[in-house]
Write a protein that holds these residues in place. Structure first.
Motif, PDB file in Angstrom:
ATOM      1  N   GLY A  38       0.768  -1.244   0.000  1.00 62.66           N
ATOM      2  CA  GLY A  38       0.000   0.000   0.000  1.00 62.66           C
ATOM      3  C   GLY A  38       0.794   1.286   0.000  1.00 62.66           C
ATOM      4  O   GLY A  38       0.359   2.270  -0.577  1.00 62.66           O
ATOM      5  N   PHE A  39       1.977   1.248   0.625  1.00 59.03           N
ATOM      6  CA  PHE A  39       2.678   2.512   0.845  1.00 59.03           C
ATOM      7  C   PHE A  39       3.021   3.234  -0.456  1.00 59.03           C
ATOM      8  O   PHE A  39       2.973   4.456  -0.537  1.00 59.03           O
ATOM      9  N   ARG A  40       3.327   2.439  -1.485  1.00 57.20           N
ATOM     10  CA  ARG A  40       3.697   3.038  -2.762  1.00 57.20           C
ATOM     11  C   ARG A  40       2.593   3.946  -3.300  1.00 57.20           C
ATOM     12  O   ARG A  40       2.865   4.921  -3.978  1.00 57.20           O
ATOM     13  N   HIS A  41       1.339   3.578  -2.988  1.00 51.91           N
ATOM     14  CA  HIS A  41       0.224   4.306  -3.608  1.00 51.91           C
ATOM     15  C   HIS A  41      -0.310   5.426  -2.745  1.00 51.91           C
ATOM     16  O   HIS A  41      -1.243   6.107  -3.140  1.00 51.91           O
ATOM     17  N   ILE A  42       0.248   5.570  -1.549  1.00 54.85           N
ATOM     18  CA  ILE A  42      -0.252   6.639  -0.690  1.00 54.85           C
ATOM     19  C   ILE A  42       0.447   7.950  -1.044  1.00 54.85           C
ATOM     20  O   ILE A  42       1.659   7.998  -1.149  1.00 54.85           O
ATOM     21  N   SER A  43      -0.352   8.980  -1.210  1.00 52.18           N
ATOM     22  CA  SER A  43       0.233  10.294  -1.457  1.00 52.18           C
ATOM     23  C   SER A  43      -0.667  11.310  -0.773  1.00 52.18           C
ATOM     24  O   SER A  43      -1.743  10.968  -0.281  1.00 52.18           O
ATOM     25  N   SER A 244     -10.212  -1.583  -7.723  1.00 54.77           N
ATOM     26  CA  SER A 244      -8.831  -1.122  -7.896  1.00 54.77           C
ATOM     27  C   SER A 244      -7.974  -1.711  -6.793  1.00 54.77           C
ATOM     28  O   SER A 244      -8.102  -1.341  -5.634  1.00 54.77           O
ATOM     29  N   ASN A 245      -7.128  -2.662  -7.173  1.00 55.14           N
ATOM     30  CA  ASN A 245      -6.274  -3.285  -6.174  1.00 55.14           C
ATOM     31  C   ASN A 245      -5.303  -2.282  -5.562  1.00 55.14           C
ATOM     32  O   ASN A 245      -5.036  -2.319  -4.371  1.00 55.14           O
ATOM     33  N   GLU A 246      -4.818  -1.372  -6.391  1.00 54.26           N
ATOM     34  CA  GLU A 246      -3.854  -0.381  -5.899  1.00 54.26           C
ATOM     35  C   GLU A 246      -4.469   0.459  -4.798  1.00 54.26           C
ATOM     36  O   GLU A 246      -3.905   0.611  -3.713  1.00 54.26           O
ATOM     37  N   ASN A 247      -5.656   1.009  -5.099  1.00 60.49           N
ATOM     38  CA  ASN A 247      -6.304   1.853  -4.108  1.00 60.49           C
ATOM     39  C   ASN A 247      -6.752   1.047  -2.893  1.00 60.49           C
ATOM     40  O   ASN A 247      -6.789   1.561  -1.777  1.00 60.49           O
ATOM     41  N   ALA A 248      -7.088  -0.223  -3.115  1.00 59.96           N
ATOM     42  CA  ALA A 248      -7.468  -1.078  -1.993  1.00 59.96           C
ATOM     43  C   ALA A 248      -6.280  -1.236  -1.042  1.00 59.96           C
ATOM     44  O   ALA A 248      -6.406  -1.052   0.169  1.00 59.96           O
ATOM     45  N   TYR A 249      -5.125  -1.550  -1.639  1.00 58.20           N
ATOM     46  CA  TYR A 249      -3.920  -1.698  -0.824  1.00 58.20           C
ATOM     47  C   TYR A 249      -3.622  -0.412  -0.050  1.00 58.20           C
ATOM     48  O   TYR A 249      -3.319  -0.427   1.138  1.00 58.20           O
ATOM     49  N   ALA A 250      -3.726   0.705  -0.739  1.00 61.68           N
ATOM     50  CA  ALA A 250      -3.385   1.975  -0.097  1.00 61.68           C
ATOM     51  C   ALA A 250      -4.343   2.266   1.058  1.00 61.68           C
ATOM     52  O   ALA A 250      -3.930   2.676   2.152  1.00 61.68           O
ATOM     53  N   THR A 251      -5.648   2.021   0.820  1.00 61.56           N
ATOM     54  CA  THR A 251      -6.626   2.252   1.885  1.00 61.56           C
ATOM     55  C   THR A 251      -6.339   1.334   3.072  1.00 61.56           C
ATOM     56  O   THR A 251      -6.377   1.757   4.236  1.00 61.56           O
TER      57      THR A 251
END
Lengths: 278, 278, 249
Positions: A38-43, A244-251
């Protein structure tokens, strides 16, 4: 052949250590798995932008707002009610049939699964009282769910205050209520706060209750009677519907971080209380 | 003045029991009519769940819940009790103070995150190495085993710590090793408390919803083995609640009634055990 | 002149008869010592006088206690009674706050105080408890940091701050060294001028040192009450003589 007790002990201890390590391993693995993904997608924009395209784009600001508002409503109801309950149980009564009944109710409520709170909140708040899917309905239902946690923790905190303090206050002419407010509550406060914080944690991680009572609107809530989603619900929908797997991971990463911070905070408060006691 | 405060506190203290009663009332009011309409036996033991044709048999879900719970207990209980014994009897005190809250943190991780992990990581492993759809009883049991761990560990540690120190000292003084003491003296003495923890864990497993929806596959059939996909009572409610109306919605509340009885039964048993001393 | 009059006091806890038909008077501006072996009901008498006994479940109290000729059970406001009758416990129980806050705890229950009034009250109370000189530099530091003897005198000062008419001491020196004990006893003798004092002690020497009158209690019964000299030199009951000469207890 008989194995010597010393060897048995060594073997047994090995098994126990292995079990403990694997339990911790799971914990570290789960947290690591989510954070790494998740960390990669957090901004900054992920935290401050509205939810776009059902969660495929944009950020999670409405979900954060929904979470905070719902937690506020839940704690606003459950904390006063729970603390008052615990004061009654610890300070205002003798153990007897009445307290047994009350405790039975608290224990049973603590065991009720969240889906049942969801059904209850749906039929009572959403349908019968007509609040609709809203932050109010969600907060009320969450309040019912976390009530036992708050009662139990704060009763324990009240009971950990030395009995002497009460005697001193009473002997100086304090009324029963003054005894509680001046010589018990101040010293039980860290423990009571721990209970409240644990309640906040429970509310944040809950999904089933919220989805049935607050719905899952993606818009920014404008009032407490609007439907809203919490971060947990948002994550669930993203993951379950494969949006969205990316946003899921980030959340999930944000959720886990929040929970971690809350638990560490609650634990250090509890720890301070215990140290103060000895 | 003091009298009024006392009354108010009493009122607050009864709130948990009142909420419990309200929950029972509303769930029963919604759920019982449909049970009567389709016949209790048909409802509980019917194999067909076809809401559109008005066929409401929840037997597959009961079986599903039991399979998953049994699996979770088989995996989780030995692990949990081992952790508890290690932390309470063998580990250095300093470690136990850090490790116990760490394991409790497992309960703080949102269940949807566990579900997500199951989907992303565990289910594919099961699918490739053991066959079947992956989303299965086995996957759900593994995840639930982790989720009930904190309950089992926490309650068991309390039970072990409640055993009088003199028992342990007596046994050690007779020349028993630490392990012999744990195995022959402490565990038997803490038995009923540990059992209470196991039953509470069982309650959590039966009541868990969101993680189970995500990883059990939700097939409405009676499973043949651990690799089959199943639907639990909780999942049945949560999946269909969003669109159910009329009889169908009532049938979901009726599922809630069954779940409620199940959980209350488990709670009663756990309370019985936790009250029994040695 | 009598301050407190106890008439036919009977107390039982869960069926255990702790006091049997105890009757005696406590004269004004004197120190009355109550001596006797452990569990003979000495402290129970104190808890009856300030009605703290009502906080214990399953207790039965019969008989009358008069304070200035008024039955204490007719005093509606039990808090008022407890402000008139202060108590100092066996172990010092400083509340976990500063020295000053400890002293002001009682007075603040009733009314707000101006800073000047509060300062004056703190100083006077501490002086009366013979503690002022030792702590005047650190009134705002934690009371928990005082030594045991200082803590006990702080508890006395805290009791004095609510301006009681009677002060009861429940074995106040049981945990203190001889020097601290002497200081507490000094404070007691000072206080006698304006207060009526009841001292429960199982240290017969202490009773002999500070008591004007002494009551001897044994297994819930009052054996004898008389002037301290008489009790220690020529008691009228054999049990009293055996106890004060150390044959039992």
């Amino acid at each position: 052949m008989r194995i010597s007790p010393a060897i048995t002990q060594r073997l047994a201890k090995g098994v126990l250590i292995l079990a403990t390590i694997s339990a911790l391993g799971v914990l570290i693995f789960v947290i690591g798995f989510v954070l790494a993904g998740g960390f990669r997608h957090i901004s900054w924009s992920f935290l401050t932008e509205p939810i776009l395209d059902m969660g495929r784009g944009g950020g999670i600001l409405p979900a954060i707002a929904g979470t905070i508002l719902m937690v506020f409503v839940a704690i606003g109801i459950a904390a006063p009610l729970g603390i008052a309950s615990s004061i009654y149980l610890a300070e205002y009564t003798e153990e007897g049939r009445v307290t047994q009944t009350i405790r039975f109710g608290i224990n049973c409520l603590a065991g009720v699964p969240s889906i049942i709170f969801g059904l209850f909140g749906f039929i009572l708040f959403v349908v019968i009282l007509g609040f609709g899917w809203s932050i109010i309905s969600g907060g009320f239902s969450l309040a019912a769910m976390i009530l036992p946690t708050i009662i139990r923790t704060s009763e324990e905190a009240l009971r950990s205050v030395p009995k002497n303090y009460r005697d001193v206050a009473a002997s100086l002419g304090a009324t029963r209520w003054q005894v509680v407010t001046r010589s018990v509550l101040p010293y039980a406060l860290p423990g009571i706060l721990t209970g409240v914080i644990l309640g906040i944690g429970r509310s944040i991680e809950e999904t089933a209750v919220v989805i049935f009572t607050a719905g899952s609107a993606v818009q920014m809530p404008k009032s407490l009677f609007d439907s809203a989603r919490t971060m947990a619900v948002h994550f669930y929908i993203l993951a379950r519907e494969g949006i969205s797997n990316e946003n899921a991971y980030a959340t999930a990463a944000i959720l886990i971080c929040t929970i971690l911070i809350i638990n560490v905070f609650a634990y250090s408060l509890m720890h301070r209380l215990m140290r103060g006691k000895s | 003045m003091d009298k009024i405060i006392s009354k108010l506190l009493f009122l607050a203290a009864t709130s948990s029991t009142a909420i419990l009663a309200l929950i029972a009332l509303f769930i029963f009011k919604e759920g019982v009519p449909i049970m009567a309409k389709s016949g209790l036996a048909h409802f509980l033991f019917g194999n067909e769940w076809r809401p559109l044709q008005g066929m409401f048999g929840i037997f597959p879900f009961i079986v599903g819940s039991l399979w998953i719970t049994a699996g979770a207990l088989i995996l989780g209980v030995p692990l949990g009790v081992c952790c508890a014994v290690y932390l309470a009897e063998f580990s250095p005190k300093k470690w136990a103070n850090i490790l116990k809250p760490a394991i409790e943190l497992l309960a703080g991780i949102p269940s949807v995150v566990y579900g997500f992990m199951g989907v992303m990581w565990l289910a594919p492993i099961i699918r490739t190495h053991l066959g079947g759809p992956g989303l299965s009883i086995l996957a759900a049991s593994c995840v639930l085993a982790i989720m009930i761990l904190p309950t089992i560990v926490g309650v068991s540690i309390d039970a072990i710590n409640a055993v009088p120190k003199s028992y342990k000292e007596g046994s050690l003084a007779l020349g028993a090793t630490e392990w012999q003491t744990v195995w022959r003296v402490i565990l038997p003495a803490a038995r009923s408390g540990i059992l209470a923890g196991v039953i509470l864990g069982m309650g959590r497993a039966v009541g868990e919803t969101m993680a189970v929806i995500m990883i059990s596959g939700n097939a409405t059939i009676i499973p043949n083995n651990m690799l089959d996909s199943v639907r639990t009572l909780t999942a049945n409610i949560a999946i269909e609640m969003g669109y159910a109306i009329g009889d169908h919605r009532q049938a979901l509340f009726a599922t809630g009634v069954v779940l409620f009885f199940f959980i209350m039964g488990l709670n009663m048993i756990a309370l019985k055990f936790s009250r029994r001393k040695f | 002149m009598k301050k407190i009059e106890i008439k036919n006091l009977n107390v039982s806890f869960d069926g255990f008869h702790a006091l049997r038909n105890v009757s005696f008077d406590i004269p004004r501006n004197e120190i009355l010592s109550i001596i006797g072996p452990a569990n003979s009901g000495k402290s129970t008498i104190l808890f009856c006088i300030n009605r703290m006994i009502e906080r214990i479940p399953n207790v039965k109290v019969e008989g009358d206690i008069l304070l200035d000729d008024r039955n204490i059970h007719t005093i509606k406001d039990v808090e008022e009674l407890r402000r008139r009758i202060g108590i100092v416990y066996a172990t010092p129980i400083p509340l976990p706050m500063t020295i000053k806050e400890n002293i002001l705890f009682g007075p603040k229950l009733k009314k707000r105080l101006t800073a000047a009034k509060a300062g004056e009250l703190v100083e006077n109370s501490l002086k009366a408890a013979v503690l002022w000189d030792e702590v005047k530099e650190r009134l705002d530091s934690s009371a928990l940091r005082l030594s045991g003897g200082q803590q006990q005198r702080l508890c006395i000062a805290r009791t004095l701050a609510v301006k009681p008419e009677v002060i009861m001491f429940d074995e106040p020196c049981s945990g203190l060294d001889p020097i601290s004990t002497a200081k507490v006893e000094e404070a007691m003798k000072e206080l006698k001028k304006d207060h009526t004092i009841v001292l429960v002690t199982n240290n017969t020497k202490q009773a002999a040192r500070v008591g004007d009158r002494t009551a001897f209690l044994l297994m819930g019964e009052l054996i004898e009450i008389d002037s301290t000299d008489k009790i220690f030199t020529a008691p009228s009951k054999q049990k009293t003589e055996e106890y004060v000469t150390g044959k039992f207890g």
